[in-house]
Write a protein that holds these residues in place. Structure first.
Motif, short mmCIF file in Angstrom:
data_model
loop_
_atom_site.label_atom_id
_atom_site.label_comp_id
_atom_site.label_asym_id
_atom_site.label_seq_id
_atom_site.Cartn_x
_atom_site.Cartn_y
_atom_site.Cartn_z
N GLU A 132 1.18 -1.35 0.01
CA GLU A 132 0.46 0.24 0.10
C GLU A 132 0.69 1.14 0.06
OE1 GLU A 132 -2.89 0.36 -0.91
OE2 GLU A 132 -3.41 -2.17 -0.99
N THR A 133 2.32 0.56 0.19
CA THR A 133 3.00 2.16 0.06
C THR A 133 4.06 2.68 -1.01
OG1 THR A 133 4.93 1.48 1.07
CG2 THR A 133 3.34 2.51 3.15
N LYS B 17 -3.10 7.04 9.07
CA LYS B 17 -3.22 7.62 7.51
C LYS B 17 -4.52 6.57 6.91
CE LYS B 17 -2.05 11.32 6.78
NZ LYS B 17 -0.01 12.67 6.21
N LEU B 18 -3.66 5.49 6.46
CA LEU B 18 -3.38 4.64 5.55
C LEU B 18 -5.06 3.71 6.10
CD1 LEU B 18 0.07 2.54 4.34
CD2 LEU B 18 -1.68 4.32 3.02
N CYS B 19 -5.29 3.75 7.49
CA CYS B 19 -6.30 3.20 7.12
C CYS B 19 -7.86 3.88 7.00
CB CYS B 19 -6.15 2.85 9.33
SG CYS B 19 -5.70 1.16 9.24
N GLU B 20 -7.36 5.21 7.45
CA GLU B 20 -8.92 6.80 7.51
C GLU B 20 -9.01 6.61 6.04
OE1 GLU B 20 -6.70 10.46 8.45
OE2 GLU B 20 -6.49 9.72 10.11
N ARG B 21 -8.04 6.39 4.80
CA ARG B 21 -8.35 6.17 3.44
C ARG B 21 -8.62 4.70 2.83
NH1 ARG B 21 -2.02 9.31 1.79
NH2 ARG B 21 -2.79 11.05 3.32
N ASN B 22 -9.26 3.94 4.32
CA ASN B 22 -9.83 2.21 4.09
C ASN B 22 -8.59 1.20 2.75
OD1 ASN B 22 -11.87 2.29 5.30
ND2 ASN B 22 -12.95 3.92 3.17
N ALA B 23 -7.21 1.74 3.25
CA ALA B 23 -5.94 0.99 2.58
C ALA B 23 -5.58 0.18 2.47
CB ALA B 23 -4.91 2.04 1.56
N LEU B 24 -5.92 -0.05 4.22
CA LEU B 24 -5.07 -1.29 4.66
C LEU B 24 -6.49 -2.16 5.62
CD1 LEU B 24 -2.56 -0.71 6.91
CD2 LEU B 24 -2.23 -1.16 4.92
N SER B 25 -6.23 -3.13 5.91
CA SER B 25 -7.56 -4.66 6.05
C SER B 25 -8.14 -4.45 7.47
CB SER B 25 -7.42 -5.36 6.00
OG SER B 25 -6.44 -6.11 6.95
N ASP B 26 -9.19 -4.52 8.24
CA ASP B 26 -9.20 -4.15 9.04
C ASP B 26 -8.49 -4.74 10.49
OD1 ASP B 26 -11.07 -2.65 8.22
OD2 ASP B 26 -13.17 -4.18 8.76
N THR B 27 -7.72 -6.25 9.50
CA THR B 27 -7.56 -7.14 10.95
C THR B 27 -5.96 -6.21 11.10
OG1 THR B 27 -6.36 -7.95 8.55
CG2 THR B 27 -7.81 -8.96 9.50
N ILE B 28 -5.44 -5.09 9.96
CA ILE B 28 -4.33 -4.88 10.69
C ILE B 28 -4.83 -2.95 11.16
CG2 ILE B 28 -2.25 -2.69 9.28
CD1 ILE B 28 -2.42 -4.90 7.21
N CYS B 29 -5.63 -2.36 10.80
CA CYS B 29 -5.91 -0.83 11.44
C CYS B 29 -6.43 -0.68 12.82
CB CYS B 29 -7.32 -0.31 10.32
SG CYS B 29 -6.47 0.09 8.95
N GLY B 30 -7.29 -2.29 12.61
CA GLY B 30 -8.09 -2.56 13.88
C GLY B 30 -9.13 -1.41 14.25
N GLU B 31 -10.00 -2.03 15.42
CA GLU B 31 -10.96 -1.05 15.53
C GLU B 31 -10.86 0.53 15.87
OE1 GLU B 31 -14.19 -1.93 18.11
OE2 GLU B 31 -14.05 -4.15 17.96
#
Length: 163
Positions: free
Chosen positions: A61-62, A75-89
């Motif tokens: 993703e980078t 920042k990547l989580c805000e953009r939905n670029a990473l899965s929920d398993t990495i981002c977490g709740e």
């Protein structure tokens, strides 16, 4: 008379296990104990697979992004670029790696074209060096092992990988 003998024999066998049944139960118990001893090894292998997959997803993703120095997991989580398993709740990568630790992403201080991914392993520091050796070939320098590799570093509870 035959009827009363069968009834008497039947009463004596009630509640008693046959030898065959005891052997089957014993075999099942031995098999269960064997399986239970293998669970930690199997869980470690599953966690390693998840860990390498998550690290690869972050790196992917980078790729091609112009300003790596400002990228972070949140920042990547805000953009939905990473899965929920990495981002977490909380969408911050805290406590989401398979070893119970955090994912952190930041620009490399030596080169703006590189990133550093830090993974903490608070629950499994015994495997830290093994995991670092496994990840060393995936880093920028493509080292054979972590020892002496310029693009992977370890602390007592974390691995820092440069891509």
């Amino acid at each position: 008379m035959t009827h009363s003998i069968n009834r008497s024999k039947h009463r004596k066998q009630q509640g008693a296990l046959s030898v065959e049944a005891m052997m089957v139960i014993g075999g099942v118990l031995v098999a269960l104990m064997f399986i239970m001893t293998k669970i930690p090894v199997i869980m470690y292998k599953i966690n390693v697979s998840k860990f390498t997959s998550q690290a690869a997803e972050i790196v992917q993703e980078t790729q091609g992004r112009p300003n790596l120095s400002t990228l972070t997991i949140p920042k990547l989580c805000e953009r939905n670029a990473l899965s929920d398993t990495i981002c977490g709740e909380a969408k911050n990568g805290i406590g989401t790696n398979p070893f119970g630790g955090n994912w952190e992403l930041k620009g490399n201080t030596s080169s703006p074209a590189l990133i550093d991914i830090t993974a903490t392993l608070p629950n499994d520091t015994d495997h830290l060096l093994d995991l670092a050796d496994l990840m060393a070939p995936t880093t920028r320098a493509g080292c054979i092992e972590a020892d002496g590799c310029s693009t992977i570093k370890t602390t007592s509870s974390s691995i820092v990988m440069t891509y």
